[in-house]
Scaffold this active site. Structure first.
Site, short mmCIF file in Angstrom:
data_model
loop_
_atom_site.label_atom_id
_atom_site.label_comp_id
_atom_site.label_asym_id
_atom_site.label_seq_id
_atom_site.Cartn_x
_atom_site.Cartn_y
_atom_site.Cartn_z
N ASP A 1 38.22 5.68 -30.50
CA ASP A 1 39.41 6.42 -30.94
C ASP A 1 39.93 7.20 -29.74
O ASP A 1 39.24 7.33 -28.73
CB ASP A 1 39.04 7.37 -32.09
CG ASP A 1 40.24 8.18 -32.56
OD1 ASP A 1 41.30 7.59 -32.81
OD2 ASP A 1 40.13 9.42 -32.67
N SER A 2 41.11 7.77 -29.90
CA SER A 2 41.65 8.62 -28.84
C SER A 2 40.84 9.91 -28.69
O SER A 2 41.02 10.62 -27.71
CB SER A 2 43.11 8.96 -29.16
OG SER A 2 43.18 9.55 -30.45
N TYR B 1 47.01 9.92 -28.29
CA TYR B 1 47.70 8.64 -28.07
C TYR B 1 49.03 8.60 -28.85
O TYR B 1 49.94 7.86 -28.50
CB TYR B 1 46.84 7.47 -28.59
CG TYR B 1 45.66 7.05 -27.74
CD1 TYR B 1 45.19 7.81 -26.67
CD2 TYR B 1 44.99 5.85 -28.02
CE1 TYR B 1 44.10 7.40 -25.92
CE2 TYR B 1 43.90 5.43 -27.26
CZ TYR B 1 43.46 6.21 -26.21
OH TYR B 1 42.38 5.79 -25.47
N GLY B 2 49.09 9.37 -29.91
CA GLY B 2 50.17 9.21 -30.91
C GLY B 2 51.59 9.43 -30.44
O GLY B 2 52.52 8.99 -31.08
N CYS C 1 41.50 4.25 -34.24
CA CYS C 1 42.76 4.96 -33.99
C CYS C 1 43.93 4.18 -34.59
O CYS C 1 44.17 3.02 -34.24
CB CYS C 1 42.95 5.11 -32.48
SG CYS C 1 44.46 5.95 -32.03
N ASN C 2 44.66 4.82 -35.48
CA ASN C 2 45.82 4.15 -36.10
C ASN C 2 46.89 3.84 -35.08
O ASN C 2 47.54 2.79 -35.15
CB ASN C 2 46.43 5.05 -37.18
CG ASN C 2 45.62 5.10 -38.44
OD1 ASN C 2 45.94 4.47 -39.43
ND2 ASN C 2 44.54 5.88 -38.43
N GLU D 1 42.60 19.18 -36.16
CA GLU D 1 41.73 19.34 -35.00
C GLU D 1 41.25 20.79 -34.87
O GLU D 1 40.11 21.06 -34.50
CB GLU D 1 42.53 18.93 -33.75
CG GLU D 1 41.71 18.79 -32.53
CD GLU D 1 41.48 17.33 -32.13
OE1 GLU D 1 41.04 17.15 -31.03
OE2 GLU D 1 41.74 16.39 -32.91
N CYS E 1 46.44 7.93 -40.30
CA CYS E 1 46.05 8.62 -39.07
C CYS E 1 44.62 9.13 -39.27
O CYS E 1 44.27 9.58 -40.36
CB CYS E 1 46.99 9.79 -38.82
SG CYS E 1 46.49 10.80 -37.41
N THR E 2 43.85 9.03 -38.21
CA THR E 2 42.43 9.42 -38.30
C THR E 2 42.22 10.83 -38.84
O THR E 2 41.22 11.10 -39.51
CB THR E 2 41.80 9.39 -36.89
OG1 THR E 2 42.68 10.04 -35.98
CG2 THR E 2 41.53 7.98 -36.44
N HIS E 3 43.14 11.74 -38.49
CA HIS E 3 42.92 13.14 -38.83
C HIS E 3 43.29 13.52 -40.26
O HIS E 3 42.83 14.53 -40.78
CB HIS E 3 43.73 14.03 -37.88
CG HIS E 3 43.21 14.06 -36.48
ND1 HIS E 3 43.14 12.92 -35.71
CD2 HIS E 3 42.73 15.07 -35.72
CE1 HIS E 3 42.65 13.24 -34.51
NE2 HIS E 3 42.39 14.54 -34.49
N1 DGL Z 1 43.73 8.92 -33.55
C1 DGL Z 1 45.17 9.04 -33.66
C2 DGL Z 1 45.66 8.13 -34.80
O1 DGL Z 1 44.94 7.81 -35.71
C3 DGL Z 1 45.60 10.47 -33.90
C4 DGL Z 1 45.43 11.36 -32.68
C5 DGL Z 1 46.25 10.89 -31.50
O2 DGL Z 1 47.49 11.00 -31.53
O3 DGL Z 1 45.65 10.40 -30.56
O4 DGL Z 1 46.79 7.74 -34.78
#
Ligand code: DGL
Length: 275
Positions: free
Chosen positions: A17-18, A49-50, A80-81, A159, A191-193
């Site tokens: 993941d990011s 990454y988003g 990571c989505n 976060e 999204c992961t979060h």
């Molecule tokens: N892991 C990213 C996602 O699921 C969220 C955090 C990011 O923007 O890197 O899209």
């Protein structure tokens, strides 16, 4: 497709993941597959990454995969989505082992759960801008109406542990009003979060809307794929878990403790730029 002949069932599963967010997917994997060894890579040095371009996310994703391959993993989960949305389709064919993202599993279950054919998807700018969830849902059922919305502020809130504060409610009400207006009955947490904010999102959307946690569904897909390929680890002892990050481990360990609900101190720093 997995090519089982060249892969050992005792090899670890790789997940990346990011940053720390992919632990929401990892924790579902740990629940479903407690005997599996897992190597987790969190690209905290280049998070988030988003908000980045397809080109940059794709380059980062290649490096994340190269790092996991060095650990002889048998299967890779892109938790990571954002990376799953913009990079994975292009990259999957370049590797001999299966790499699953979170989009298809989440889309599949959203299609199964909706009764009124109106599905909402929330995620980062990269995920929503790519239209990956909507495209995937429409490949399964073209009649479903998909309403997509970027909710970038949810990531830093989760976060920083703002999981039920008034500020989070205010932002959630503001973001999600449009989802109310279009009368969805199913909402994909793309999204992961976002699973960390599930209670707030559920409160704001009300009990007529079903929330889909892509991470949960992806862990199920991993179990099924490994089982179909006879690649589940037959060793009944507890799986070993290794965590790697691309910057100082302390912040990751602290956030990970919140994500996994237990102390995380076995985190190693790596230089991802060399991959
Ligand atoms: N892991 C990213 C996602 O699921 C969220 C955090 C990011 O923007 O890197 O899209």
């Amino acid at each position: 497709m997995i090519n089982p002949s060249s892969i050992s069932p005792t090899a670890p599963i790789g997940i990346f993941d990011s940053g720390v967010g992919g632990l929401t997917v990892a924790r579902e994997l740990f629940k479903l597959l407690p005997n599996e060894d897992v190597v987790y890579f969190g690209d905290v040095g280049r998070y988030p990454y988003g908000g980045r371009s397809k080109e940059i996310i794709t380059r980062f994703t290649r490096q994340d995969i190269a790092f996991l391959l060095e650990h002889d993993v048998k299967f890779i989960i892109c938790a990571c989505n954002s990376a799953s949305s913009v990079a994975l389709e292009e990259l999957q064919d370049d590797y001999d082992l299966s790499i699953v993202g979170v989009i298809e599993p989440g889309a599949q279950v959203a299609v199964e759960r909706t009764s009124n054919g109106r599905v909402g998807v929330i995620g980062t700018h990269a995920t929503i801008g790519s239209n990956a969830y909507a495209a995937c849902i429409h490949r399964i059922d073209a009649k479903i109406k998909v309403f997509s919305l970027a909710c970038p502020l949810f990531v830093p809130l989760a976060e920083e542990g703002y999981i039920d504060q008034e500020a989070t409610y205010l932002i959630a009400r503001d973001y999600l009003q449009t989802m109310h207006d279009v009368e969805i009955d199913t909402l994909v947490l793309g999204c992961t979060h976002y699973p960390l904010l599930k209670d707030v999102i559920a409160d704001v959307m009300g009990d007529k809307v079903t929330l889909i946690d892509s991470g949960e569904e992806t862990a199920r897909v991993a179990l099924q794929s490994l089982s179909d390929a006879n690649l589940l680890n037959p060793d009944a002892s507890n799986g070993k878990r290794k965590f790697f990050v691309s910057d100082v481990p302390e912040k990751f360990s602290k956030a990970a403790t919140r994500f996994l609900g237990k102390l995380m101190d076995n985190v190693t720093r790596v230089d991802i730029s060399g991959y």
